[in-house]
Motif scaffolding. Sequence first.
Motif, short mmCIF file in Angstrom:
data_model
loop_
_atom_site.label_atom_id
_atom_site.label_comp_id
_atom_site.label_asym_id
_atom_site.label_seq_id
_atom_site.Cartn_x
_atom_site.Cartn_y
_atom_site.Cartn_z
N UNK A 96 0.84 -1.20 0.00
CA UNK A 96 0.00 0.00 0.00
C UNK A 96 0.87 1.25 0.00
N UNK A 97 0.41 2.28 -0.69
CA UNK A 97 1.16 3.54 -0.71
C UNK A 97 1.32 4.11 0.70
N UNK A 98 0.28 3.99 1.51
CA UNK A 98 0.30 4.44 2.90
C UNK A 98 -0.20 3.27 3.74
N UNK A 99 0.26 3.20 4.99
CA UNK A 99 0.04 1.99 5.75
C UNK A 99 -0.39 2.27 7.19
N UNK A 100 -0.91 1.24 7.81
CA UNK A 100 -1.10 1.23 9.26
C UNK A 100 -0.02 0.33 9.83
N UNK A 101 0.93 0.91 10.52
CA UNK A 101 2.04 0.14 11.07
C UNK A 101 2.23 0.48 12.55
N UNK A 102 2.99 -0.35 13.23
CA UNK A 102 3.28 -0.10 14.64
C UNK A 102 4.63 0.60 14.78
N UNK A 103 4.88 1.22 15.92
CA UNK A 103 6.20 1.80 16.14
C UNK A 103 7.32 0.77 16.00
N UNK A 104 7.07 -0.46 16.46
CA UNK A 104 8.11 -1.48 16.35
C UNK A 104 8.40 -1.84 14.89
N UNK A 105 7.34 -1.92 14.08
CA UNK A 105 7.54 -2.23 12.66
C UNK A 105 8.28 -1.10 11.95
N UNK A 106 7.90 0.13 12.24
CA UNK A 106 8.53 1.27 11.58
C UNK A 106 10.00 1.39 11.99
N UNK A 107 10.29 1.13 13.26
CA UNK A 107 11.68 1.16 13.72
C UNK A 107 12.49 0.04 13.06
N UNK A 108 11.85 -1.12 12.85
CA UNK A 108 12.54 -2.23 12.19
C UNK A 108 12.88 -1.88 10.74
N UNK A 109 11.98 -1.18 10.06
CA UNK A 109 12.28 -0.75 8.69
C UNK A 109 13.47 0.20 8.68
N UNK A 110 13.52 1.10 9.66
CA UNK A 110 14.64 2.06 9.72
C UNK A 110 15.95 1.38 10.14
N UNK A 111 15.87 0.29 10.85
CA UNK A 111 17.08 -0.47 11.13
C UNK A 111 17.70 -0.98 9.83
N UNK A 112 16.85 -1.46 8.93
CA UNK A 112 17.33 -1.91 7.63
C UNK A 112 17.84 -0.74 6.80
N UNK A 113 17.15 0.38 6.86
CA UNK A 113 17.61 1.58 6.15
C UNK A 113 18.99 1.98 6.65
N UNK A 114 19.18 1.95 7.96
CA UNK A 114 20.47 2.32 8.55
C UNK A 114 21.59 1.44 8.03
N UNK A 115 21.33 0.14 7.95
CA UNK A 115 22.36 -0.78 7.47
C UNK A 115 22.84 -0.40 6.07
N UNK A 116 21.91 0.03 5.22
CA UNK A 116 22.28 0.45 3.87
C UNK A 116 22.93 1.83 3.86
N UNK A 117 22.31 2.79 4.53
CA UNK A 117 22.78 4.18 4.49
C UNK A 117 24.18 4.33 5.09
N UNK A 118 24.53 3.49 6.04
CA UNK A 118 25.84 3.57 6.68
C UNK A 118 26.90 2.76 5.93
N UNK A 119 26.51 2.16 4.80
CA UNK A 119 27.42 1.29 4.06
C UNK A 119 28.10 2.04 2.92
N UNK A 120 28.93 1.30 2.20
CA UNK A 120 29.59 1.86 1.02
C UNK A 120 28.89 1.43 -0.27
N UNK A 121 27.68 0.94 -0.15
CA UNK A 121 26.95 0.49 -1.33
C UNK A 121 26.62 1.66 -2.25
N UNK A 122 26.44 1.39 -3.53
CA UNK A 122 26.12 2.47 -4.49
C UNK A 122 24.89 3.26 -4.07
N UNK A 123 25.01 4.56 -4.12
CA UNK A 123 23.89 5.45 -3.81
C UNK A 123 23.69 5.74 -2.34
N UNK A 124 24.33 4.99 -1.45
CA UNK A 124 24.06 5.12 -0.02
C UNK A 124 24.46 6.49 0.54
#
Length: 326
Positions: free
Chosen positions: A212-240
Amino acid sequence: MGVGHVTSGHRGSKALVGAFVGGTSVVAALASPTPALALDLTTPQLATQDGSPSFAQGLLTCAPLVREQPSRVDVSGATANASQLRPLDEAIGAIEGQGHQVGFVMVDLGGGATVSYHADDAFYSASSIKGPYVVSVVQNVLGDGAPADGRIDAILRYSDNDAYASFRSSYTDAPMHALVDASGAEQMANSGITEVVEASAAPAREGGIADNFYEFVTPRQLAALWQQCHAYLASDEPGAAWLADELTHPEVSSLRHVGCAWGTTWSKAGWYPDDDAAFSTTVDAGVARTATGDVAIAVMTTAPEDFSATASVIAPLLVLHAEMAE
C-alpha cells in the motif's frame, strides 16, 4: 522552649539519649560508664500532671511513605530507573491528557537495547512510510543513478504526494517487499491503537506492509524498517552516501530539529491534519547518530499534525539513550 531528656541504659553500656527540641527528635549515642541518669519529666511539654510521659502527636505519627509510581515505559536490554523514565511518562501523560494516543520505540543499533510504549499498536503512517520506500528503491534499483531522479528530493525534502505517487508507480512494490522481508516487520504483532483505527487497518492487512502507498504500522515495525535503512545508508553500497545526505534535511521533522543537537539524523515525518478518528496522526521516524551510538526511533501519535507532541517524546528518548550508555 522546653528541652527534655529521656535516658535509658545500664552500667557500662551505650545510652541512647533522645533530646526533643521544639517537636524535633535528635538521637545521640553516648558512652556511659556510670549508672543511668535519673528520669526527668518535669518539663511541661513532656509530662502530664501525674508525671507520665506526654509527647506531641506529631512525634508519635509516622509520615506517610510516598512510593514512586512505576513507569509505563518498557526497557529491554538495559537498565533505567523511574526518575530517568519520568520525562517520558510526563510526555505520555500530556499527550494522552489531550485525548490522543501515543506509541514509540527506540532501538540502540549497537547493543540492541529498546525503550518502548505501545510498541505493537498500529497507527496510520501517513507520509512517514515514504522514507523507507525511497531507501528500498535506491538500494535495490537506482544505486548511483539516484541523483538523476528529481522526484527523490521532492519526496524526502518536501513530502510531495504527487512525486511519491509517480515514483512508486514507476518502481512498483517490489523494492519495498525486499526491505520489509529483510526487516522481519511483516511477522511482528499489529493491532490498531483504537477500535476505530483497527477497523480501518484490517482491510490493509489483506496484503502486506509493502503493498500500500500508505500503511497502518506499529512503532516497532517502523523502527525495524529504519534499522534496515540504517544498514544500507551507513554502508559503502552504491547510492548510499548520496541518499544519506538527502535524508538529513527534510523541511518538516521533529527528529531532525531535536536530534541535530545530538548528531546527524536521517528521518521522514508524516502527518494527517484532520481530526479523523481513524487517520489523524503525527509520526516521525528515522535514525539519530549520536556520540553514544546510533539509534532507530519511531514515534507515532493520533494527534493531527502536532510535531510538538512527537518532539516531547524524542527529546527525553535521546537523553535517556545517553544516560544508559554511561
